[in-house]
Design a protein around this motif. Structure first.
Motif, mmCIF file in Angstrom:
data_model
loop_
_atom_site.group_PDB
_atom_site.id
_atom_site.type_symbol
_atom_site.label_atom_id
_atom_site.label_comp_id
_atom_site.label_asym_id
_atom_site.label_seq_id
_atom_site.Cartn_x
_atom_site.Cartn_y
_atom_site.Cartn_z
ATOM 1 N N ASP B 366 -7.363 44.565 2.953
ATOM 2 C CA ASP B 366 -6.085 45.178 3.303
ATOM 3 C C ASP B 366 -5.841 45.036 4.811
ATOM 4 N N ARG B 368 -6.914 42.621 6.646
ATOM 5 C CA ARG B 368 -6.473 41.243 6.900
ATOM 6 C C ARG B 368 -4.983 41.099 6.566
ATOM 7 N N LYS B 369 -4.613 41.683 5.423
ATOM 8 C CA LYS B 369 -3.217 41.604 4.991
ATOM 9 C C LYS B 369 -2.300 42.176 6.077
ATOM 10 N N TYR B 370 -2.695 43.334 6.592
ATOM 11 C CA TYR B 370 -1.870 43.993 7.605
ATOM 12 C C TYR B 370 -1.765 43.131 8.875
ATOM 13 N N GLU B 374 1.744 41.559 8.778
ATOM 14 C CA GLU B 374 2.660 42.541 9.386
ATOM 15 C C GLU B 374 2.544 42.573 10.909
#
Lengths: 399, 421
Positions: B366, B368-370, B374
């Motif tokens: 998560d 990494r995703k952020y 983002e």
């Protein structure tokens, strides 16, 4: 209605990942809120007293495809963690107005954080239960945690949690504890009339419906069971341990039972049967909840109880129930269960209890290796005497 | 002084302190001292030091098994004891070493059995099962300091009171096991040394902001953190960090970079793959990449913003016990890393996920995703293990590292072209 039909009607409902009962409950309780509870234990009494519906979430029972969640949580995370997130991503939690995560393991803790980030508008509450049950400071700490939870629930529901409402909730959940104990006793005494998979389904009926309705279901089931005849062959009576959090597939239990192995005691859905004795009804009710957490909690793998570990507890149960052996069933990647399974194996070996070690996942659909394992156990039993200290009788396997 | 000599002094001193630590664990002159086992995250060794305990840290044993290239063998012993495949490889390695055939005899020292196991439950629930297993195997008492997970930025008053109370409750237990009376003055003296070492440690971490950074907060940081872990509350730790600061100044004056020429500045998250540490390090070195900041070295002391000091010893201990990066909530971790990325002006983030360790790995995808989608910070996600070399796929990891830096390179060139245009 015969017991088989009642159980079948429950089975059809538990397979629906969209929790239709939440919508039904909300329709009959305008403005009512529903709160998801991650396993193992959440004080449902408080949620009920706030006029809310506690919903025991524990993954999707294999009814959703893990797709998006794998982008947030590694595959080494247990299925229940990943599928709970998948349910949220897929919109199945639209009926929930918030979710509570307890301090049972890193997955519960981490998932609470990931969910908070995924949907900042979705209320996520994390509660830490003391692990130091003997500390004189634990009770004050837990009272504070429970009061914090109480205040969050009051804000979410818009209802004040009165002493009267909480006392009613205590009585209701005491009644449920009593009924579930009766059910467990029936499973132990009459495995030929009530199998563990049926008992499990009857307990599963209570994960979404209000406790009042669940109590009525169990009451009806107990009545029907008393008049029922033998329906299950019993060649071996075993105790199942390790499935206290992630729910094992019902079919796994049915595969075992089809071999004539009765599971006379299990720890599935342990949170429903958290209290050893009923909650007292007099005194400060939040203090009672805290006090009972510290001194009246069922022995389990997620609370540090060095004098009575799940390993010793398993030994006590096997001796008390005169079971023929132990099924150590741990969910894949469930560290608390796996750690305990090691010492349960050792205890079985020391005492000469036959045992089978299984690993399951909630979305497992094939149980051929489970069947083969139990066939082997039964064959070994026919060859060798089962009780006593005969260590050659152990069957170790994994699926 | 040449840069290479500067580096050697710090590394050598750390190695000597580790060697001395293991030597003293089994030294005849200390054999009358009782042995306490503690864990590193939120471990308050200084408290136990005042009772003259010899302090054993099972995780550090597992790290040294990996560095000594015997972890695979120890893990096999652990598995033979019934600890199955996917469990924490530190646990399997340590139990393999202590309970398996070596019976505590490691190439780096002989580990004495415990007289007391204290589970400082801070960020890792496996500590509980690990401590229980050790106490069961060695038939000794086991105690717990339960540290609530930081649901907010700082420990709440209720959390603080609970932790402090538990530490106070341990005093009679430690007195009984160790045979040494609790001495509050001695505790205060020891904690003053802790405070001094922490202040130097925090100063060290700031050097990563320089360009070039005179040290690598991950590949060197894990060496530099050893005295903070095993020599807490001693003058040895203070002297070590004084030396280190002195060396940082020398490196700074010489514009020294641990990779020769600093090309990429990174934040590292997660524990290193210890058995393949050098191989892993080389993959970044060859790209001129420096970890100017890292989170793992904050496992023993995420000491920024402590409320208490040695004048209030029990409060200070409770504060230290709760301050581990892995006891932080997910959002606090993300905010912290994002601030590191800004303050240390990095080009990217590397998250090393540890397959068998939940406290480290949960939330990293998560994260990494952020950062990647983002926050717009290039983020590399790698996956192997802390102790089991079987989980380290060299070719796969090298390929991903190279692709990451190639992308960073292109990004940099594009930015330069845009600027020029």
């Amino acid at each position: 209605m015969p017991i088989a039909r009642l159980i079948e009607s429950i089975r059809q409902k538990v397979d629906d990942p969209s929790y239709p009962e939440i919508a039904e409950w909300k329709a009959s309780h305008p403005g009512g809120k529903a709160i998801g509870c991650f396993p193992v234990y959440i004080p449902a009494e408080l949620i009920h007293a706030a006029g809310m519906l506690p919903v025991q979430i524990a993954g999707a029972m294999g009814n959703v495809k893990l797709d998006e969640a794998d982008g947030y949580l590694q595959s080494s995370v247990c299925s229940v963690g990943r599928s709970t997130l998948e349910l949220k991503i897929d919109g199945h939690f639209s009926g929930l107005d918030g979710m509570i995560f307890p301090s049972v393991c890193e997955i519960s803790r981490g998932l609470s954080g990931v969910l908070k980030r995924y949907d900042p508008d979705f209320p996520v509450i994390y509660i830490h239960y003391p692990q130091n049950l003997k500390s004189a400071y634990a009770k004050d700490y837990l009272v504070n945690e429970l009061n914090r939870l109480k205040s969050v629930l009051e804000n979410l529901s818009g209802n004040k949690i009165t002493d009267e409402a909480l006392l009613d909730a205590f009585k209701l959940y005491n009644e449920r504890s009593e009924l579930l104990s009766e059910l467990a006793q029936f499973q132990l005494d009459h495995p030929e009339r009530l199998s563990a998979s049926e008992s499990y389904l009857l307990r599963l009926a209570g994960v979404v419906v209000p406790a009042e309705r669940h109590n009525a279901i169990i009451e009806e089931a107990l009545k029907l069971l008393k008049d029922s005849g033998d329906r299950h062959p019993v060649r071996l009576r075993m105790v199942l341990t390790g499935a206290f959090c992630e729910r094992p597939p019902v079919e796994m239990l049915e595969t075992i039972e089809a071999e004539g192995v009765a599971i006379i005691h299990d720890d599935i859905l342990l949170g429903q049967r958290w209290w050893v004795e009923k909650l007292p009804l007099e005194g400060d009710l939040i203090s009672i909840l805290a006090e009972n957490y510290l001194h009246n909690t069922v022995i389990n793998p997620v609370v540090f109880q060095p004098e009575s570990t799940p390993c010793n507890h398993t030994l006590d149960i096997v001796e008390r129930t005169k079971a023929d052996g132990v099924i150590i069933a741990s969910a894949k990647s469930c560290h608390p269960a796996h750690h305990d399974s090691h010492c349960i194996v050792r205890i079985c070996e020391e005492h000469g209890f036959p045992f089978v070690r299984l690993e399951f996942e909630e979305d497992q659909r094939v149980f051929e290796s489970t069947r083969v394992l139990f066939e082997a156990l039964l064959e070994a039993r026919e060859r060798l005497p089962i009780a006593g200290t005969d260590k050659g009788n152990n069957v170790v396997g994994s699926t | 002084m040449k840069a290479a000599q500067i580096e050697d002094r710090a590394r050598m001193m750390s190695r000597l302190l580790v060697e001395r630590y293991y030597r003293e664990l089994d030294a005849p002159e200390f054999s009358d001292r009782k042995v306490v086992y503690l864990f590193t995250s939120g471990g308050i060794g200084e408290f136990f030091r005042t009772f003259n305990f010899r302090i054993v840290l099972p995780e550090i044993n597992a790290v040294h098994c990996a560095r000594a290239k015997i972890s695979r063998e120890m893990i096999r012993y652990g598995e033979a004891l019934g600890h199955i495949n996917e469990m924490c490889t530190y646990v399997k390695s340590d139990l393999g070493l202590m309970v398996g055939p070596p019976k505590g005899n490691a190439p780096f020292g002989k580990i004495p059995p415990p007289d007391l196991v204290v589970i400082n439950h801070c960020g890792c629930s496996t500590y509980i099962k690990w401590g229980e297993a050790l106490a069961r195997e060695f038939n000794c008492p086991v105690q717990i300091i339960d540290v609530p997970f930081l649901s907010e930025d700082r420990p709440t008053e209720s959390e603080h009171k609970y932790v402090k109370g538990q530490i106070e409750e341990l005093i009679p237990v430690c007195e009984e096991v160790s045979g040494t009376r609790f001495d509050p003055d001695r505790l205060q003296d020891v904690l003053k040394l802790t405070e001094e070492a922490i202040s130097l440690w925090l100063k060290l971490l700031q050097y990563g902001k320089k360009r070039p950074s005179p040290f690598d907060s991950y590949f060197e940081g894990v060496v530099y953190m050893a005295p903070m872990t095993i020599w807490r509350g001693t003058s040895e730790a203070v002297e070590y960090y004084e030396l280190l600061i002195e060396q940082m100044e020398q490196r700074l004056a010489a514009s020294y970079s641990p990779v020769g020429e600093e090309r990429f500045r990174l934040v590292f998250e997660g524990s290193p793959p210890w058995p393949t540490f050098t191989r892993f390090k080389t993959m970044f070195e060859r790209w001129g990449a420096v970890a100017v900041a890292s989170t793992y070295i904050r496992v023993v002391c995420a000491c920024e913003g402590l409320t208490w000091g040695p004048d209030n010893p029990m409060d200070y201990l409770a504060d230290l016990a709760a301050q581990s990066f892995y006891n932080w909530n997910h959002l606090k971790k993300i905010n912290f890393i994002e601030n590191l990325a800004k303050d240390y002006e990095v080009d990217g983030i590397v998250a090393h996920s540890v397959r068998s360790c939940r406290p480290i790995s949960i939330g990293q995808l998560d994260l990494r995703k952020y950062f990647a989608t983002e926050a717009g910070i290039p983020t590399l996600f790698l996956d192997s293990d802390i102790a089991d070399p079987r989980f380290f796929s060299s070719s796969q990891i090298r390929k991903r590292v190279n692709t990451f830096f190639e992308a960073l390179d292109k990004r940099r060139k594009r930015a330069a072209e845009v600027k020029k245009a």
